[in-house]
Design a protein around this motif. Structure first.
Motif, short mmCIF file in Angstrom:
data_model
loop_
_atom_site.label_atom_id
_atom_site.label_comp_id
_atom_site.label_asym_id
_atom_site.label_seq_id
_atom_site.Cartn_x
_atom_site.Cartn_y
_atom_site.Cartn_z
N ALA A 49 105.62 46.45 13.82
CA ALA A 49 104.37 45.75 13.54
C ALA A 49 103.43 45.80 14.75
O ALA A 49 102.21 45.98 14.60
CB ALA A 49 104.65 44.31 13.15
N ALA A 50 103.99 45.64 15.94
CA ALA A 50 103.17 45.71 17.15
C ALA A 50 102.54 47.09 17.30
O ALA A 50 101.36 47.22 17.65
CB ALA A 50 104.01 45.36 18.37
N ILE A 51 103.32 48.14 17.04
CA ILE A 51 102.79 49.50 17.12
C ILE A 51 101.68 49.69 16.10
O ILE A 51 100.60 50.24 16.40
CB ILE A 51 103.91 50.53 16.91
N LEU A 52 101.92 49.25 14.87
CA LEU A 52 100.93 49.39 13.81
C LEU A 52 99.61 48.73 14.19
O LEU A 52 98.53 49.33 14.04
CB LEU A 52 101.48 48.75 12.52
N LEU A 53 99.68 47.50 14.66
CA LEU A 53 98.47 46.70 14.85
C LEU A 53 97.81 46.92 16.21
O LEU A 53 96.68 46.48 16.41
CB LEU A 53 98.80 45.23 14.63
N ALA A 54 98.48 47.64 17.12
CA ALA A 54 97.90 47.94 18.42
C ALA A 54 97.39 49.38 18.49
O ALA A 54 97.02 49.84 19.57
CB ALA A 54 98.91 47.69 19.53
N SER A 55 97.34 50.09 17.38
CA SER A 55 96.90 51.48 17.40
C SER A 55 95.77 51.69 16.40
O SER A 55 95.50 50.84 15.54
CB SER A 55 98.07 52.43 17.12
N GLY A 56 95.10 52.82 16.51
CA GLY A 56 93.95 53.11 15.68
C GLY A 56 94.30 53.24 14.21
O GLY A 56 95.42 53.55 13.85
N GLY A 57 93.31 52.99 13.36
CA GLY A 57 93.50 53.13 11.92
C GLY A 57 93.09 51.87 11.18
O GLY A 57 92.63 50.88 11.77
N MET A 58 93.25 51.93 9.86
CA MET A 58 93.00 50.79 8.98
C MET A 58 94.35 50.31 8.46
O MET A 58 94.95 50.92 7.58
CB MET A 58 92.09 51.21 7.82
N PRO A 59 94.89 49.20 9.01
CA PRO A 59 96.27 48.81 8.70
C PRO A 59 96.42 48.17 7.31
O PRO A 59 95.55 47.43 6.84
CB PRO A 59 96.59 47.78 9.79
N VAL A 60 97.56 48.45 6.72
CA VAL A 60 97.99 47.81 5.47
C VAL A 60 99.34 47.16 5.72
O VAL A 60 100.26 47.80 6.24
CB VAL A 60 98.11 48.84 4.33
N ILE A 61 99.45 45.89 5.35
CA ILE A 61 100.71 45.14 5.50
C ILE A 61 101.30 44.93 4.11
O ILE A 61 100.65 44.33 3.25
CB ILE A 61 100.46 43.79 6.19
N TYR A 62 102.49 45.44 3.89
CA TYR A 62 103.12 45.30 2.58
C TYR A 62 103.69 43.89 2.43
O TYR A 62 104.44 43.41 3.29
CB TYR A 62 104.22 46.34 2.41
N ARG A 113 104.51 36.28 14.55
CA ARG A 113 104.26 37.51 15.29
C ARG A 113 103.12 38.31 14.66
O ARG A 113 102.23 38.82 15.35
CB ARG A 113 105.52 38.37 15.34
N TYR A 114 103.17 38.44 13.33
CA TYR A 114 102.09 39.17 12.65
C TYR A 114 100.76 38.47 12.88
O TYR A 114 99.73 39.13 13.14
CB TYR A 114 102.38 39.27 11.15
N GLN A 115 100.73 37.15 12.77
CA GLN A 115 99.48 36.42 12.99
C GLN A 115 98.96 36.66 14.40
O GLN A 115 97.75 36.86 14.61
CB GLN A 115 99.70 34.93 12.75
N ASP A 116 99.85 36.65 15.38
CA ASP A 116 99.44 36.88 16.77
C ASP A 116 98.87 38.28 16.95
O ASP A 116 97.85 38.49 17.62
CB ASP A 116 100.61 36.66 17.72
N MET A 117 99.52 39.27 16.34
CA MET A 117 99.06 40.65 16.51
C MET A 117 97.77 40.90 15.74
O MET A 117 96.88 41.62 16.21
CB MET A 117 100.15 41.63 16.06
#
Length: 423
Positions: free
Chosen positions: A297-310, A354-358
Motif C-alpha cells: 500500500a505504501a508503494i502504491l500510494l507513494a508513486s505516480g499514477g491514479m490509485p485504485v483501492i480494492y 495505515r491506508y488513511q495515513d498514506m
C-alpha cells in the motif's frame, strides 16, 4: 496523449473499487421472474467508509443485467435486478455526488451472454443478417460458422468490433449511463479489442460528455501506444501490480526497480491506473501477509499514477483466487450491510489507519500523480527510491526493507519520517 486530458475533477482521483454482485450478497444466477432486489442500498451504506479512507471515487464492477457473474450481459440498458432498478442506481449516484465522489462503471463491451437477444438472433438468422454482422464468428467443428467465444468461456460471445453497428451500440450504452450521472468507465477486456474501436466510440461519447474518464483494462502490451491509438485516458498498470507483490514475496527489489523504470516512461505520456488488488486476483494480504500488504500500500500510494483501492484491502481482508468454477468467490465476498457490522479485527483496524495515513500523505503532495521514482540505493532486500515531481521541493524518499522479521516501508522528506508501516 497528454496526461492533462484527464478531466480536472478526476486528475487526483483515488478510487474505491467494489464488485457489486458479490459485495451485496446477490444470488449467483439471475432469476428472470424475480422482482428487483434493491441491494444497491448496501453499497450506499459504505460510502462514508470509503470517504473516511480518503477515496473520492467509487469504481463499480458490472451493474448491467446479466445471467451470472456480471460479465455475461443480457441487457446493457438495465440495472441487474439482483442489485435493484434504475431508481436505486440513480439514488446511489446522487449519494456519491453529494459526498464529492465520482462514479465509475464497468463497460463490458468486448462480449455478451450467449443468451443476449442479439446473440440469439445472430445464431438464428446467421452471419449475414443484421444481428449476425455484430457478432464475431469462427468455423465450427463441422465447418460451418459458430459465434466466437471469449477466452474459452462458452457463455460469452464476442462482438465484432469492426461493425459500425457495434460502435453505435456501445456509444449509446455509454451515453445512456452518463446521462444518469456516471463520470467514468473501466473498459473490460480492452486488451482484446482493437484500440481503434475505442477511438471511434469515445469520439462520439465525448461529443456529449466531454469530461468522461475512460480507462482500459490492459494486461500486456505497449501501454503508451494503446493509449495513444485508442484515446483512452489511462490503462491498468498490471506490470507494476505484479512487480509490487512479486518483489515482496521473493525479496527481489530489483524487479520492482525495473518496473518503476518502465512506469516512469509511461508517466511521460499518460497517467497509469495503479492498484495492488482487484476482483480478478488473489488478495494482497494473502499474497504477502499483513505487513507485506502494508508495504504494498505504501508503494502504491507513494508513486505516480491514479490509485485504485480494492474494497477490503484497506481492512487486511484475505482471499485466494482459484482456477476453477467459482474460483473468484473468495476475492469477491459479501460485505456486511454496514461497516459497523464488521466483526472486530485489530489487524484490519490497523491497516485502515495505515491506508488513511498514506492517502492523507498523497493528498498533501498532489504532485505524486505524475511523480518519477528513481533508485538511490538498491539491493535485493533493501532499496531507497527518490520520488520527485517537476516543481521545487517536490521530493520524497520511499524506503523498503525486506531483510527484517517483517517487511517494512517508510516515506521520508527533508524533515524526517512521514510514514512508517512499523508504527
Amino acid at each position: 496523449m497528454e496526461a492533462d486530458r484527464i478531466p480536472g475533477a478526476m486528475r487526483h482521483a483515488i478510487w474505491w473499487h467494489l464488485y457489486p454482485l458479490g459485495f451485496t450478497g446477490a444470488p449467483p444466477t439471475m432469476d428472470p421472474g424475480a422482482p428487483s432486489a434493491h441491494r444497491l442500498g448496501r453499497v450506499e451504506a459504505w460510502l462514508d467508509h470509503a470517504r473516511s479512507l480518503g477515496a473520492n471515487g467509487i469504481q463499480l464492477g458490472p451493474v448491467f443485467r446479466s445471467a451470472t457473474h456480471g460479465y455475461d450481459t443480457l441487457d446493457h440498458f438495465r440495472v441487474d435486478p439482483r442489485l435493484g432498478d434504475q431508481a436505486d442506481f440513480s439514488h446511489l449516484v446522487d449519494q456519491c455526488h453529494r459526498r464529492g465522489m465520482r462514479v465509475m462503471c464497468d463497460g463490458v463491451f468486448n462480449h455478451i451472454s450467449r443468451d443476449h437477444p442479439l446473440a440469439r438472433r445472430a445464431r438464428c438468422e446467421g452471419p449475414d443478417s443484421d444481428a449476425g454482422r455484430m457478432i464475431a464468428w469462427d468455423a465450427g467443428a463441422s465447418g460451418g460458422p459458430r459465434p466466437r467465444v471469449f477466452e474459452g468461456h462458452d457463455i460469452l460471445v464476442e462482438l465484432d468490433h469492426s461493425s459500425p453497428a457495434v460502435v453505435d451500440l456501445v456509444a449509446r450504452v455509454m451515453e445512456h449511463w452518463c446521462s444518469l450521472g456516471v463520470d467514468a468507465w473501466r473498459m473490460d477486456a480492452a486488451y482484446a479489442v482493437p484500440p481503434s474501436f475505442w477511438a471511434r466510440v469515445l469520439q462520439r461519447v465525448r461529443g456529449r460528455f466531454p469530461r468522461v474518464l475512460a480507462i482500459g483494462e490492459v494486461i500486456h502490451g505497449d501501454y503508451a501506444a494503446i493509449v495513444e491509438e485508442s484515446t483512452l485516458d489511462s490503462v491498468t498498470q498490471y506490470e507494476l501490480w505484479k512487480a509490487i507483490w512479486s518483489s515482496i514475496e521473493s525479496r527481489n527489489l530489483f524487479e520492482l526497480d525495473w518496473a518503476f523504470q518502465r512506469h516512469n516512461a509511461f508517466l511521460g505520456s499518460f497517467v497509469p491506473t495503479t492498484f495492488v488488488g482487484n476482483h480478478d486476483v488473489t488478495r494482497i494480504a494473502s499474497r504477502v501477509g499483513g505487513e507485506g500488504a502494508a508495504v504494498a500500500a505504501a508503494i502504491l500510494l507513494a508513486s505516480g499514477g491514479m490509485p485504485v483501492i480494492y474494497a477490503g484491502d484497506e481492512l487486511a481482508m484475505t482471499g485466494v483466487k482459484e482456477d476453477r468454477p467459482g474460483g473468484d468467490d473468495a476475492v469477491r465476498p459479501e460485505f456486511p450491510d454496514r461497516p459497523a457490522a464488521m466483526p472486530p479485527d485489530a489487524q484490519g483496524a490497523r491497516m485502515m489507519r495505515r491506508y488513511q495515513d498514506m492517502v492523507g500523505l498523497r493528498r498533501r503532495h498532489p504532485w505524486l500523480v505524475r511523480a518519477a521514482t528513481v533508485s538511490r540505493e538498491l539491493a535485493n532486500e533493501h532499496a531507497v527510491w527518490e520520488v520527485s515531481g517537476s516543481g521545487e521541493g517536490q521530493r520524497l524518499l520511499l524506503e523498503v526493507d525486506l531483510g527484517g522479521p517483517e517487511p517494512r516501508a517508510r516515506v521520508l522528506d527533508a524533515g524526517g519520517v512521514l510514514f512508517d508501516t512499523a508504527r
